[in-house]
Motif scaffolding. Structure first.
Motif, PDB file in Angstrom:
ATOM      1  N   VAL A 185       0.844  -1.189   0.000  1.00 27.06           N
ATOM      2  CA  VAL A 185       0.000   0.000   0.000  1.00 27.06           C
ATOM      3  C   VAL A 185       0.883   1.245   0.000  1.00 27.06           C
ATOM      4  O   VAL A 185       2.004   1.219   0.500  1.00 27.06           O
ATOM      5  CB  VAL A 185      -0.939   0.041   1.234  1.00 27.06           C
ATOM      6  CG1 VAL A 185      -2.067  -0.958   1.082  1.00 27.06           C
ATOM      7  CG2 VAL A 185      -0.160  -0.221   2.530  1.00 27.06           C
ATOM      8  N   GLU A 231      -2.648   5.705   0.761  1.00 25.33           N
ATOM      9  CA  GLU A 231      -3.652   4.688   1.061  1.00 25.33           C
ATOM     10  C   GLU A 231      -3.662   4.355   2.552  1.00 25.33           C
ATOM     11  O   GLU A 231      -4.728   4.216   3.166  1.00 25.33           O
ATOM     12  CB  GLU A 231      -3.384   3.430   0.232  1.00 25.33           C
ATOM     13  CG  GLU A 231      -3.703   3.609  -1.247  1.00 25.33           C
ATOM     14  CD  GLU A 231      -3.205   2.443  -2.086  1.00 25.33           C
ATOM     15  OE1 GLU A 231      -3.804   2.210  -3.156  1.00 25.33           O
ATOM     16  OE2 GLU A 231      -2.230   1.770  -1.670  1.00 25.33           O
ATOM     17  N   THR A 232      -2.468   4.247   3.127  1.00 25.44           N
ATOM     18  CA  THR A 232      -2.379   3.967   4.558  1.00 25.44           C
ATOM     19  C   THR A 232      -2.968   5.120   5.366  1.00 25.44           C
ATOM     20  O   THR A 232      -3.697   4.901   6.347  1.00 25.44           O
ATOM     21  CB  THR A 232      -0.912   3.734   4.965  1.00 25.44           C
ATOM     22  OG1 THR A 232      -0.344   2.704   4.158  1.00 25.44           O
ATOM     23  CG2 THR A 232      -0.799   3.348   6.434  1.00 25.44           C
ATOM     24  N   ARG A 276      -5.311   7.160   4.413  1.00 25.38           N
ATOM     25  CA  ARG A 276      -6.775   7.095   4.265  1.00 25.38           C
ATOM     26  C   ARG A 276      -7.368   5.973   5.115  1.00 25.38           C
ATOM     27  O   ARG A 276      -8.353   6.166   5.827  1.00 25.38           O
ATOM     28  CB  ARG A 276      -7.111   6.870   2.797  1.00 25.38           C
ATOM     29  CG  ARG A 276      -8.612   6.726   2.487  1.00 25.38           C
ATOM     30  CD  ARG A 276      -8.803   6.005   1.164  1.00 25.38           C
ATOM     31  NE  ARG A 276      -8.296   4.626   1.216  1.00 25.38           N
ATOM     32  CZ  ARG A 276      -7.902   3.949   0.142  1.00 25.38           C
ATOM     33  NH1 ARG A 276      -7.919   4.502  -1.061  1.00 25.38           N
ATOM     34  NH2 ARG A 276      -7.470   2.699   0.282  1.00 25.38           N
ATOM     35  N   ASP A 277      -6.758   4.809   5.056  1.00 27.99           N
ATOM     36  CA  ASP A 277      -7.327   3.644   5.720  1.00 27.99           C
ATOM     37  C   ASP A 277      -7.285   3.755   7.248  1.00 27.99           C
ATOM     38  O   ASP A 277      -8.162   3.217   7.943  1.00 27.99           O
ATOM     39  CB  ASP A 277      -6.587   2.376   5.278  1.00 27.99           C
ATOM     40  CG  ASP A 277      -6.794   2.063   3.800  1.00 27.99           C
ATOM     41  OD1 ASP A 277      -7.747   2.606   3.206  1.00 27.99           O
ATOM     42  OD2 ASP A 277      -5.993   1.289   3.247  1.00 27.99           O
TER      43      ASP A 277
END
Length: 280
Positions: A170, A174-175, A177-178
């Motif tokens: 990732v 992305e990290t 966001r997650d």
């Protein structure tokens, strides 16, 4: 000489270099600034137990640690905040799901590290099980988690950090966001190791909130505060302070948030900033 100012100094890349050495000119500047009546605080992403005695011995009025979650003046704790158990467990599960093996949790009790992070330290020749920090390093696998409980409910920490392998599953975005429901992510200090690395901050808590809270507690107008940093994790305090200074070796484009940019850490960056600002 200017009126009394409250100065916040990042450590890595600002006050100390990659070898964790404070240049002699910076040491002299800090001593002289305090002698002139100014208040100096370290403001670091590190936990307090992870700051070398040699750095603290330069002499400071206080320390903001774990990226703004804690502040101390001597033995007095001004404030201290903790990552929630749910957030720790969510991040731990996320790291396992995406093969992120190198991460750590930091707090007043020390550093809780994954086996991947332990391997990283060993590969760099850092004997974390010996020396002044030895008693503060704790492997996650050695934590005694009671039956029916979780890691998050067992440890008490104020910040996390991680880095992936060279070909991450990732991206940083992305990290970010997650993990947003539990953390605010900023780039960490592992850029040379991986494109996906970061610091996991308690939502609503950062070096900027710490600058404002310390200033309020000490009765110093925010306009009389100064922040000096070099990286993305300093952006919040640079935006919060009355005067912001980027080091000459600054990265992540932080100089665009600053009122001025000084010279490189190895070119008397701190001393030159202090002179320009009238602190010495």
């Amino acid at each position: 000489m200017t009126a009394r100012r409250l100065v916040f100094l990042d450590i890595d890349g600002t006050l100390a270099d990659a070898r964790h050495v404070v240049p002699a000119s910076a040491r002299r500047a800090c001593v002289q600034a305090r002698a002139n009546g100014h208040l100096l605080f370290i403001a670091t992403g590190r936990s307090l137990p992870k700051i070398e005695k040699g750095i603290l011995d330069v002499g400071f009025d206080g320390v903001v640690s774990v990226a703004g979650a804690q502040a101390n003046m001597g033995d007095r704790v001004l404030f201290q905040r903790f990552v929630s158990p749910e957030a720790i467990d969510a991040a731990d599960a996320y790291f396992k799901a995406h093969g992120i093996e190198a991460y750590q949790w930091q707090g007043a009790d020390g550093m809780v590290i994954s086996e991947g992070y332990a391997r990283h330290l060993k590969s760099k020749g850092k004997a974390f099980d010996r020396g002044e920090f030895a008693r503060f390093w704790h492997r996650i696998d050695d934590i005694d988690v009671p039956e029916g409980s979780t890691l998050g409910r067992t440890i008490h920490v104020s910040k996390g950090s991680y880095f992936t392998g060279p070909d991450p599953d990732v991206t940083f975005e992305e990290t970010k966001r997650d993990l947003a429901p539990w953390f605010t992510l900023v780039h960490g200090s592992y850029d040379a190791i991986s494109p996906n690395n970061g610091e996991l901050l308690i939502n609503g808590v950062d070096k900027g909130t710490a600058v404002r809270e310390v200033a309020a507690r000490l009765g110093v107008p925010i306009g009389d505060t100064i922040a000096i940093g070099d990286s993305d994790n300093d952006t919040a305090m640079l935006k919060a302070a009355g005067t912001s200074v980027a080091m000459g070796n600054a990265i992540h484009g932080i100089e665009r948030w600053c009122d001025m940019q000084t010279t490189d850490i190895h070119d008397d960056g701190i001393a030159n900033a202090f002179r320009t600002l009238g602190l010495i």
